[in-house]
Write an enzyme that holds these catalytic residues in place. Sequence first.
Site, PDB file in Angstrom:
ATOM      1  N   GLY A  93       1.096  -1.579   0.226  1.00 24.61           N
ATOM      2  CA  GLY A  93       0.067   0.117  -0.320  1.00 24.61           C
ATOM      3  C   GLY A  93       1.124   1.176   0.169  1.00 24.61           C
ATOM      4  O   GLY A  93       1.957   1.208   0.117  1.00 24.61           O
ATOM      5  N   CYS A  94       0.163   2.348  -0.393  1.00 24.32           N
ATOM      6  CA  CYS A  94       1.415   3.702  -0.609  1.00 24.32           C
ATOM      7  C   CYS A  94       1.776   3.796   1.178  1.00 24.32           C
ATOM      8  O   CYS A  94       2.837   4.597   0.873  1.00 24.32           O
ATOM      9  CB  CYS A  94       0.446   4.699  -1.391  1.00 24.32           C
ATOM     10  SG  CYS A  94      -1.211   4.824  -0.603  1.00 24.32           S
ATOM     11  N   TYR A  95       0.843   4.099   2.182  1.00 23.85           N
ATOM     12  CA  TYR A  95       1.044   4.771   3.460  1.00 23.85           C
ATOM     13  C   TYR A  95       2.553   3.749   3.447  1.00 23.85           C
ATOM     14  O   TYR A  95       3.214   3.697   4.548  1.00 23.85           O
ATOM     15  CB  TYR A  95       0.014   4.854   4.116  1.00 23.85           C
ATOM     16  CG  TYR A  95      -0.849   6.093   4.329  1.00 23.85           C
ATOM     17  CD1 TYR A  95       0.056   7.388   4.018  1.00 23.85           C
ATOM     18  CD2 TYR A  95      -1.905   6.030   3.617  1.00 23.85           C
ATOM     19  CE1 TYR A  95      -1.208   7.828   4.199  1.00 23.85           C
ATOM     20  CE2 TYR A  95      -2.815   6.718   4.213  1.00 23.85           C
ATOM     21  CZ  TYR A  95      -2.597   8.263   4.275  1.00 23.85           C
ATOM     22  OH  TYR A  95      -2.650  10.077   4.581  1.00 23.85           O
ATOM     23  N   ALA A  96       1.742   2.217   3.572  1.00 30.00           N
ATOM     24  CA  ALA A  96       2.835   1.114   4.091  1.00 30.00           C
ATOM     25  C   ALA A  96       4.344   1.773   3.231  1.00 30.00           C
ATOM     26  O   ALA A  96       4.941   1.276   3.937  1.00 30.00           O
ATOM     27  CB  ALA A  96       2.170  -0.017   3.769  1.00 30.00           C
ATOM     28  N   THR A  97       4.319   2.185   2.170  1.00 29.85           N
ATOM     29  CA  THR A  97       5.630   2.268   1.633  1.00 29.85           C
ATOM     30  C   THR A  97       6.387   3.121   1.740  1.00 29.85           C
ATOM     31  O   THR A  97       7.981   2.731   2.802  1.00 29.85           O
ATOM     32  CB  THR A  97       4.876   2.632   0.087  1.00 29.85           C
ATOM     33  OG1 THR A  97       5.005   1.255  -1.068  1.00 29.85           O
ATOM     34  CG2 THR A  97       6.384   2.383  -0.993  1.00 29.85           C
TER      35      THR A  97
END
Length: 275
Positions: A93-97
Site C-alpha cells: 500500500g502507498c502509506y505502508a511503503t
Amino acid sequence: YAGRKFESSDASKLKGLDLVFTALPHGESAKLINQLDSNQKVVDLGADFRLKSKEQWQKYYGGDHAGTWTYGLPELANHREQIKASNRVANPGCYATVIALATAPMLPFVDESDIVVVAASGTTGAGRSAKVNLIGSEVMGSMSSYKFGGAHQHTPEIEQATGAKISFTPILAPMPRGILATVTAKITKSTDFKAAYLDAYKAEEFIWVLPEDQMPKTSAVVGSNYLQLQVAVDEHANRVVVSAAIDNLGKGAAHQALQNANIMCGFREDEGLPL
C-alpha cells in the site's frame, strides 16, 4: 492509445501472458488470479495478498482471507531476493511503503513499541470512484484527519513489514497526489541517525536521503518512483524524527509495481521508469 478500448476483466483473455498486473477492489483480485496458470507472473496492486494474518484481514477489510504472497518492497532487507524468486508478488500500500521505509533504519536504536506516524495524502489515495467529499470545491482550503484512532487498513501491513508497533493517523490533504509522512520514535540507543539512513539506503537508486538544508516535498517526486527522506533528532523530547515523501500513485502504486515486475523478470530495476 487511439482506437484502443477497455475490456472486461476476463481470465480467459489473460491466459498465456508472461506477466499480469491486477488493480482491482479488495476481494476481487483473488477471484481473477485463481483462474490463472501458476507459472504466470502476477503483481497485484490490491490488498488481497499483503497480510499474513487472517484475523487482521477480517478486522480491517472483512470477508475471506485469500492468502499471502511475497511482499513487494525491494528496499527492505532480504525482500529483493524473495521477489526475484517469486511468481506472485503483493504490491504494498502507498502509506505502508513510505512509512515502512522511513521507519526501518531507526529500529535498532529506538523503542519499537513507541512509534508515532502522522501522514498526509492527496485525494487520489481514496481510489478512482467519485465521492462528493473529494471533489475540488469540498477539499480545497481544508484539511482533516480520517480513519482516526488506529483504524486505517494499512496499519497491520506497516507493523507486519517493520515488526514495530505503530500509532498511525492519516490526513486528507487538499492536493491530487503525494504523501508526506512524519515518523517519530523514542531513542533508546545513541547513534548518528543520519549516517544510519545514508548507510541503509546507499545502494538504493530510488531512495534519496537529502542534504541537511533540504526537506522532502511531494512536488519533487510527482510522477516518479522516488522516495525522499530527511532525518533529525529532537533532543528535547529524546526522539528521532523522519520526514518522507512519495507519489502515492508512483512509488506508492504503479511505479513500484513495475519495479517489482522488473525484478521478477530479471530486468534492470529502473527499466521503463522515468528517472
